[in-house]
Scaffold this motif. Sequence first.
Motif, mmCIF file in Angstrom:
data_model
loop_
_atom_site.group_PDB
_atom_site.id
_atom_site.type_symbol
_atom_site.label_atom_id
_atom_site.label_comp_id
_atom_site.label_asym_id
_atom_site.label_seq_id
_atom_site.Cartn_x
_atom_site.Cartn_y
_atom_site.Cartn_z
ATOM 1 N N PHE A 1 30.584 27.783 18.703
ATOM 2 C CA PHE A 1 30.023 29.009 18.102
ATOM 3 C C PHE A 1 28.505 28.809 18.055
ATOM 4 N N ASP B 1 29.287 31.596 22.923
ATOM 5 C CA ASP B 1 29.168 32.548 21.816
ATOM 6 C C ASP B 1 29.574 33.922 22.339
ATOM 7 N N LEU B 2 29.982 34.775 21.402
ATOM 8 C CA LEU B 2 30.336 36.162 21.750
ATOM 9 C C LEU B 2 29.120 36.975 22.179
ATOM 10 N N SER C 1 22.225 30.324 17.472
ATOM 11 C CA SER C 1 20.839 30.067 17.867
ATOM 12 C C SER C 1 20.706 28.866 18.812
ATOM 13 N N SER D 1 34.208 39.734 15.571
ATOM 14 C CA SER D 1 34.816 38.416 15.439
ATOM 15 C C SER D 1 35.991 38.478 14.461
ATOM 16 N N TYR E 1 18.541 32.814 11.616
ATOM 17 C CA TYR E 1 19.867 33.245 12.086
ATOM 18 C C TYR E 1 20.887 32.887 11.018
ATOM 19 N N TYR F 1 28.272 39.497 13.297
ATOM 20 C CA TYR F 1 26.964 39.169 13.882
ATOM 21 C C TYR F 1 26.430 40.301 14.763
ATOM 22 N N ASP G 1 31.704 26.093 14.285
ATOM 23 C CA ASP G 1 30.911 26.639 13.176
ATOM 24 C C ASP G 1 31.125 28.156 13.157
ATOM 25 N N LYS H 1 22.341 25.992 11.723
ATOM 26 C CA LYS H 1 22.606 24.646 11.209
ATOM 27 C C LYS H 1 21.464 23.660 11.467
ATOM 28 N N SER I 1 21.035 25.802 17.954
ATOM 29 C CA SER I 1 20.362 24.679 17.295
ATOM 30 C C SER I 1 21.192 23.385 17.338
ATOM 31 N N ASP J 1 34.737 35.108 24.068
ATOM 32 C CA ASP J 1 35.553 34.684 22.935
ATOM 33 C C ASP J 1 35.900 33.195 23.049
ATOM 34 N N SER J 2 35.657 32.467 21.979
ATOM 35 C CA SER J 2 35.807 31.005 22.014
ATOM 36 C C SER J 2 37.218 30.573 22.403
HETATM 37 C C1 LIG Z 1 27.800 30.550 11.823
HETATM 38 S S1 LIG Z 1 27.209 31.207 13.326
HETATM 39 C C2 LIG Z 1 26.854 29.768 14.253
HETATM 40 C C3 LIG Z 1 25.490 29.275 13.947
HETATM 41 C C4 LIG Z 1 25.060 28.166 14.876
HETATM 42 N N1 LIG Z 1 25.799 26.943 14.655
HETATM 43 C C5 LIG Z 1 23.584 27.920 14.693
HETATM 44 O O1 LIG Z 1 23.201 26.818 14.271
HETATM 45 O O2 LIG Z 1 22.799 28.836 14.963
HETATM 46 C C6 LIG Z 1 28.684 31.803 14.083
HETATM 47 C C7 LIG Z 1 28.525 32.287 15.533
HETATM 48 O O3 LIG Z 1 29.828 32.490 16.058
HETATM 49 C C8 LIG Z 1 29.789 33.588 16.951
HETATM 50 N N2 LIG Z 1 31.185 34.038 17.073
HETATM 51 C C9 LIG Z 1 31.944 34.663 16.143
HETATM 52 N N3 LIG Z 1 33.197 34.815 16.581
HETATM 53 C C10 LIG Z 1 33.250 34.263 17.808
HETATM 54 C C11 LIG Z 1 34.276 34.106 18.762
HETATM 55 N N4 LIG Z 1 35.522 34.558 18.532
HETATM 56 N N5 LIG Z 1 33.985 33.494 19.925
HETATM 57 C C12 LIG Z 1 32.721 33.054 20.182
HETATM 58 N N6 LIG Z 1 31.706 33.175 19.295
HETATM 59 C C13 LIG Z 1 31.964 33.771 18.132
HETATM 60 C C14 LIG Z 1 28.827 34.552 16.315
HETATM 61 O O4 LIG Z 1 28.290 35.455 17.270
HETATM 62 C C15 LIG Z 1 27.781 33.595 15.724
HETATM 63 O O5 LIG Z 1 26.711 33.397 16.609
#
Ligand SMILES: C[S@@+](CC[C@H](N)C(=O)[O-])C[C@H]1O[C@@H](n2cnc3c(N)ncnc32)[C@H](O)[C@@H]1O
Length: 347
Positions: free
Chosen positions: A34, A55-56, A37, A265, A3, A233, A225, A7, A39, A208-209
């Motif tokens: 955020f 997550d979205l 996966s 996003s 993914y 994504y 994150d 992290k 993790s 949305d976060s």
């Molecule tokens: C960098 S990844 C996070 C990876 C995660 N920490 C991992 O270890 O798998 C960013 C995530 O943020 C989500 N995302 C992006 N914008 C968002 C928002 N406004 N609200 C919620 N989630 C969001 C994406 O769908 C994506 O899964």
Amino acid sequence: MRYIGNKEKLIPIIHKIMQKYINLDSNMSFFDVFAGSASVGKYFKKEGFKVASCDLMYFSYCLQRAYLGDCHLAFDNLKQCNKSLFNNAYLNVLEYLNELQGTNGFIYKNYAPSGSKKTGITRMYFSDSNAKKIDSIRIQIEKWRLDLRENEYYLLLATLIESVSLYANITGVYGAFCKQWDNRALKDFKLKPLNLIEGVSGESFCGDSFNILNNGKYYDILYLDPPYNHRQYAPNYHLLETIAKYDNPSIKGIAGLRDYATQKSRFCNVKTALNELEKIVNLKKYRYLILSYNSEGLMKKEEIDRILKNIGKVELEEIVYPRFKSQSKSHQRYIKEYVWVVERQTS
Ligand SMILES: C[S@@+](CC[C@H](N)C(=O)[O-])C[C@H]1O[C@@H](n2cnc3c(N)ncnc32)[C@H](O)[C@@H]1O
């Protein structure tokens, strides 16, 4: 799972950084904002924390529910469907699903060569037989829905989502399929049980976060994150989303993308990312905020610093790690992850 931005490898180091600046205690509430996966949430659940997450993407929500929610499962309501499922619950249910006959469903008709050929675009995301298997398993999970507890339902969806990634004919993301079959895609599809985590179960959200935090409760620790570049994504994981929702969406293009207008996003746009971060950090919904962000991200380190310094006491550390070959065309072999730890001033 594979993914973007997972992290799994960095989180033990991020944890050590947090310990340096925060008197961590597993009674503290932790929000993985955020989750992707899941993790990070899995790691902190193992460490004894009660982890909330969001997550979205809906497929991410399924993973969060399975890993971070209650994993004491019984599947006992399935007894009337098939007595033998019941003794060794989870594994027996997977075995039953693995033995189903394939079905010509949405995935076969749109993402396997023989099925999709009829649409005018031959797609090779899954072999014909694996796509049919995925369809029959997904359909059966939905047929069972009323007999399943919510945690059981999400556990089965998460198992399917994680397993699908092991057979997809892609190089990493679902934005394109390989034009030749990878060996991975030619193996016979089988659901692989998840490694579940004992611990305190927390709440998960899909959306949305900012909205979720704004309407939600106070947390001791927020872990942020967000995406760091322009790659959305939703198109990159569209097939996991469609398998999770199984909602027969209209799709288009060579990749068979579903519409993702509501899942874009604002962190993936240089014009909106900083403002989005500012909105979140200005919420009075947390005591500590941890932000991890790639040094090559759309938001500049100095801009992030400026925003965070308005909130409270700020510490910044850097983690240097080897770049994945596919990550970019850059010649630099190493890349940095910035980790900010902020204690919000309460006055
Ligand atoms: C960098 S990844 C996070 C990876 C995660 N920490 C991992 O270890 O798998 C960013 C995530 O943020 C989500 N995302 C992006 N914008 C968002 C928002 N406004 N609200 C919620 N989630 C969001 C994406 O769908 C994506 O899964």
